[in-house]
Enzyme design. Structure first.
Site, PDB file in Angstrom:
ATOM      1  N   HIS A   1       0.854  -1.193   0.000  1.00  0.00           N
ATOM      2  CA  HIS A   1       0.000   0.000   0.000  1.00  0.00           C
ATOM      3  C   HIS A   1       0.893   1.247   0.000  1.00  0.00           C
ATOM      4  O   HIS A   1       0.714   2.168   0.794  1.00  0.00           O
ATOM      5  CB  HIS A   1      -0.954   0.003   1.203  1.00  0.00           C
ATOM      6  CG  HIS A   1      -1.921  -1.152   1.187  1.00  0.00           C
ATOM      7  ND1 HIS A   1      -3.284  -0.986   1.106  1.00  0.00           N
ATOM      8  CD2 HIS A   1      -1.719  -2.490   1.205  1.00  0.00           C
ATOM      9  CE1 HIS A   1      -3.869  -2.180   1.100  1.00  0.00           C
ATOM     10  NE2 HIS A   1      -2.937  -3.113   1.151  1.00  0.00           N
TER      11      HIS A   1
ATOM     12  N   TYR B   1       3.912  -5.613   9.287  1.00  0.00           N
ATOM     13  CA  TYR B   1       3.851  -4.143   9.275  1.00  0.00           C
ATOM     14  C   TYR B   1       5.035  -3.575  10.059  1.00  0.00           C
ATOM     15  O   TYR B   1       5.597  -2.543   9.701  1.00  0.00           O
ATOM     16  CB  TYR B   1       2.535  -3.628   9.884  1.00  0.00           C
ATOM     17  CG  TYR B   1       1.293  -3.875   9.054  1.00  0.00           C
ATOM     18  CD1 TYR B   1       1.207  -4.960   8.194  1.00  0.00           C
ATOM     19  CD2 TYR B   1       0.191  -3.034   9.115  1.00  0.00           C
ATOM     20  CE1 TYR B   1       0.069  -5.195   7.436  1.00  0.00           C
ATOM     21  CE2 TYR B   1      -0.947  -3.253   8.358  1.00  0.00           C
ATOM     22  CZ  TYR B   1      -1.007  -4.344   7.528  1.00  0.00           C
ATOM     23  OH  TYR B   1      -2.143  -4.574   6.777  1.00  0.00           O
TER      24      TYR B   1
HETATM   25  C1  HEM Z   1      -0.932 -11.565   5.639  1.00  0.00           C
HETATM   26  C2  HEM Z   1      -1.552 -10.618   5.030  1.00  0.00           C
HETATM   27  C3  HEM Z   1      -1.054  -9.207   4.876  1.00  0.00           C
HETATM   28  C4  HEM Z   1       0.230  -8.732   4.847  1.00  0.00           C
HETATM   29  C5  HEM Z   1       1.505  -9.527   4.955  1.00  0.00           C
HETATM   30  C6  HEM Z   1       0.162  -7.296   4.706  1.00  0.00           C
HETATM   31  C7  HEM Z   1       1.252  -6.465   4.639  1.00  0.00           C
HETATM   32  C8  HEM Z   1       1.218  -5.085   4.637  1.00  0.00           C
HETATM   33  C9  HEM Z   1       2.337  -4.195   4.790  1.00  0.00           C
HETATM   34  C10 HEM Z   1       3.781  -4.643   4.951  1.00  0.00           C
HETATM   35  C11 HEM Z   1       1.899  -2.916   4.769  1.00  0.00           C
HETATM   36  C12 HEM Z   1       2.728  -1.641   4.936  1.00  0.00           C
HETATM   37  C13 HEM Z   1       2.693  -1.188   6.404  1.00  0.00           C
HETATM   38  C14 HEM Z   1       3.527   0.037   6.782  1.00  0.00           C
HETATM   39  O1  HEM Z   1       4.715   0.144   6.396  1.00  0.00           O
HETATM   40  O2  HEM Z   1       3.038   0.901   7.537  1.00  0.00           O
HETATM   41  C15 HEM Z   1       0.481  -2.989   4.576  1.00  0.00           C
HETATM   42  C16 HEM Z   1      -0.352  -1.915   4.507  1.00  0.00           C
HETATM   43  C17 HEM Z   1      -1.713  -1.998   4.594  1.00  0.00           C
HETATM   44  N1  HEM Z   1      -2.473  -3.159   4.701  1.00  0.00           N
HETATM   45 FE1  HEM Z   1      -1.827  -5.021   4.672  1.00  0.00          FE
HETATM   46  N2  HEM Z   1      -1.144  -6.927   4.670  1.00  0.00           N
HETATM   47  C18 HEM Z   1      -1.926  -8.065   4.781  1.00  0.00           C
HETATM   48  C19 HEM Z   1      -3.290  -8.141   4.817  1.00  0.00           C
HETATM   49  C20 HEM Z   1      -4.099  -7.061   4.921  1.00  0.00           C
HETATM   50  C21 HEM Z   1      -5.516  -7.110   5.145  1.00  0.00           C
HETATM   51  C22 HEM Z   1      -6.334  -8.360   5.349  1.00  0.00           C
HETATM   52  C23 HEM Z   1      -5.945  -5.816   5.185  1.00  0.00           C
HETATM   53  C24 HEM Z   1      -7.334  -5.256   5.389  1.00  0.00           C
HETATM   54  C25 HEM Z   1      -8.258  -5.696   6.040  1.00  0.00           C
HETATM   55  C26 HEM Z   1      -4.823  -4.961   5.001  1.00  0.00           C
HETATM   56  C27 HEM Z   1      -4.859  -3.596   4.995  1.00  0.00           C
HETATM   57  C28 HEM Z   1      -3.787  -2.771   4.837  1.00  0.00           C
HETATM   58  C29 HEM Z   1      -3.874  -1.341   4.812  1.00  0.00           C
HETATM   59  C30 HEM Z   1      -5.123  -0.515   4.963  1.00  0.00           C
HETATM   60  C31 HEM Z   1      -2.575  -0.865   4.633  1.00  0.00           C
HETATM   61  C32 HEM Z   1      -2.151   0.563   4.465  1.00  0.00           C
HETATM   62  C33 HEM Z   1      -1.766   1.138   5.761  1.00  0.00           C
HETATM   63  C34 HEM Z   1      -1.413   2.559   5.529  1.00  0.00           C
HETATM   64  O3  HEM Z   1      -2.053   3.225   4.693  1.00  0.00           O
HETATM   65  O4  HEM Z   1      -0.483   3.002   6.205  1.00  0.00           O
HETATM   66  N3  HEM Z   1      -3.710  -5.738   4.848  1.00  0.00           N
HETATM   67  N4  HEM Z   1       0.084  -4.312   4.515  1.00  0.00           N
END
Ligand code: HEM
Ligand code: HEM
Lengths: 348, 184
Positions: free
Chosen positions: A63, A330
């Site tokens: 993201h 994260y």
């Molecule tokens: C195992 C599954 C998942 C992994 C490994 C993953 C991994 C990641 C990572 C590494 C980030 C960046 C975080 C940062 O540097 O602050 C991210 C952002 C994000 N993820 Fe996931 N994610 C997964 C599943 C999900 C699911 C199920 C959702 C929603 C229900 C989700 C919603 C988000 C959102 C909203 C962001 C953006 C956060 C922001 O805008 O700072 N993710 N994800």
């Protein structure tokens, strides 16, 4: 008693001491995962994101492309009986948020990515903090971190086309029947033309705990007040959604209702790939008002980790293994981009 | 002048061994939790923060006791270089025992994370500062582990090879008087 040892007994004891120390050091290396079997780790997941999308120092590792926003949450006290968290009773709670598109490439065109997200931090007046990251799909395609990793691998862009190999994706879905609900959603989904009329889902379940200590499992969604308009065919502007958001917020605030969906006994609360029956009771807990957007790569959301396990007292994680994996990944992403920011001296 | 005691005060010994167990547990928990993404990760992170903050309280008490209670001297027949090494490694252990929890607390503050028990932030929210502290928390943990190993090795050499009263002066159980006094 105090005569030092010499000769062979001394050598033997020295060797024994060496063995004790070496064993401890090896145990430490094993605990750290430096030696022994390579179980799936947060590091490997983030490495894979970077292998596939490219290395973009300072950006979130997933993201990556988004905008910081702010506003407040107006609680209507309807959820007060379900959770003792202050956000459900305090009249107005300050909010920091981030709208983003899925994927690890911060230069993707806004409308080239099906998944959109909204991350929020609600800071209530009792000092508690609630962070939540929500996506547009209502379910995930998989129920475990290992299957998630396999899905990421299956989506590896084909060097020839720059797109995932459809045959590989099909093989993945065939091997993962739990993805049926997600595939159905993807088939039926009509992308709205704005963040403002997108709905965002927690996907993972959480337990609400009220003052009496009763637990109720829920999933939550933000339902837009802005009416649905479908995305017009092909869009030229790579910043289409960002420009749209800036334009709308220059006219006035945008609103979403926070809808809690209550699990019934027997509903799968630890499996984000399984939807709950449509007739489940819902509670509208209040209104999210977003009234400000920051310029790209600026704003309070940038240096926050929207770890979905940062929860106030009154909201608790379910045993969903994806939730734990998200928290771990994260943190790895946050560590990595903070290090990169420190090396760059300035942030992107 | 009162003669120096042959052993550490029972309270000092209690603190030494309970902290030793907790610190070694913290080091193993620390390195294993960050490589883990199962629900155990969630549990270990909160255990890590709780024990880490408890250790901060313990180390402050311990430093006060060390500065106020009389304690046995290093054996007089130890070569000067080894005496220096003993002194330096003990100083390093105290410094790391104090620094590790403070860095943990400071790094959560700099990272913009909420703190356990709603403790006040030690430092401002600053991503670059977080990066420095997060790395320091890792590298100093490895240094702490290496120093603990050296310390353990030295204690075993005293006990098994030099066979002086050094290990017994910190022995967790009751001290047998006889041999210690015979040595003086
Ligand atoms: C195992 C599954 C998942 C992994 C490994 C993953 C991994 C990641 C990572 C590494 C980030 C960046 C975080 C940062 O540097 O602050 C991210 C952002 C994000 N993820 Fe996931 N994610 C997964 C599943 C999900 C699911 C199920 C959702 C929603 C229900 C989700 C919603 C988000 C959102 C909203 C962001 C953006 C956060 C922001 O805008 O700072 N993710 N994800
Ligand atoms: C004697 C005290 C402590 C020791 C020995 C210790 C040790 C460690 C170790 C070995 C790691 C893994 C570092 C790495 O491999 O990079 C770690 C990580 C961590 N420590 Fe500590 N720690 C202590 C105190 C604390 C305290 C008091 C806190 C917070 C209140 C804390 C918070 C953390 C956090 C949040 C992480 C992981 C962060 C991440 O996900 O990247 N630690 N610690």
């Amino acid at each position: 008693m105090s005569t030092p040892l010499h000769g062979l007994p001394r050598a033997l004891r020295l060797a024994a001491i060496g063995l004790v120390l070496a064993t401890l050091a090896a145990g430490f290396a094993y605990a750290a995962g430096w030696i022994g079997s390579a179980a799936l780790s947060p590091k490997r997941i983030i490495d894979t994101f970077e292998d596939q999308a490219g290395h973009f120092p300072g950006y979130r590792k997933n993201h990556a492309k988004g905008l910081c926003v702010s506003g407040y949450f107006l609680s209507n006290r309807q959820a007060e009986s379900l959770s003792r968290a202050r956000v459900f009773s305090q009249a107005q709670v300050p909010v920091i948020g981030r709208f983003a598109i899925g994927g690890a490439n911060p230069h993707s065109a806004d409308t080239s990515v099906p998944v959109r997200s909204l991350a929020l931090q609600l800071s209530s007046d009792d000092g508690e903090v609630w962070r939540t990251g929500m996506n547009t799909p209502p379910v995930l395609a998989v129920s475990t971190p290992e299957a998630f990793y396999q899905q990421v691998l299956a989506m590896t862009p084909d060097p020839a086309t720059g797109k995932p190999d459809p045959a590989r994706m099909q093989a993945f879905f065939a091997a993962h029947p739990e993805s049926a609900a997600f595939r159905q959603w993807a088939k039926d989904y009509k992308a709205p033309d704005s963040f403002a009329n997108s709905s965002f889902n927690s996907i993972n379940a959480f337990a609400l705990v009220n003052k009496a200590g009763n637990r109720q499992y829920v999933r939550w969604s933000l339902m837009p007040e802005t009416p649905f308009v479908a995305l017009p065919g092909p869009v030229d502007d790579p910043q289409y959604l960002q420009h749209d958001l800036q334009q709308r917020l220059s006219q006035g605030p945008l609103r979403w209702n926070l809808r809690l969906t209550l699990a019934a006994a027997g509903d799968p609360v630890d499996d984000p790939s399984q939807p709950w029956p449509a007739e489940r009771r819902t509670v509208d807990a209040g209104t999210l008002v977003i009234n400000h957007v920051d310029p790209p790569e600026q704003g309070a959301c940038r240096d926050l980790n929207f770890d979905p396990l940062i929860l106030p007292s009154g909201i608790e994680p379910s045993a969903d293994p994806i939730l734990a994996a998200r928290s771990a990944a994260y943190s790895e992403s946050f560590n990595r981009r903070s290090r990169e920011a420190a090396q760059l001296g300035a942030r992107p | 002048m009162k003669p120096a005691p042959v052993a550490f005060h029972p309270l000092a010994r209690l603190l030494h061994w309970s902290m030793a167990v907790l610190i070694i547990a913290m080091l193993f928990v620390g390195v294993s939790m960050i490589a883990d993404l199962s629900p155990r990760h969630t549990l270990l992170i909160s255990v890590h923060k709780a024990i880490g903050l408890a250790l901060l309280v313990l180390v402050v008490i311990r430093i006060i006791l060390r500065l106020t209670l009389p304690h046995p001297p290093v054996p007089t027949d130890l070569p000067p270089l080894q005496r220096l090494a003993a002194g330096a490694s003990h100083l390093l252990l105290y410094a790391l025992m104090l620094a590790m929890p403070l860095i943990g607390w400071g790094m959560l503050s700099a990272g913009g994370y909420p703190l356990p028990l709603q403790l006040p932030a030690l430092l401002p929210h600053d991503l670059q500062l977080y990066a420095v502290l997060r790395r320091a928390h890792g590298w100093l943990a490895y240094l702490l582990f290496a120093t603990v190993l050296v310390h353990l090795g030295a204690a075993l050499v005293h006990a098994l090879i030099r066979r002086d009263g050094v290990l017994r002066s910190m022995w967790p159980g009751p001290i047998r008087r006889q041999p210690l006094e015979a040595k003086e």
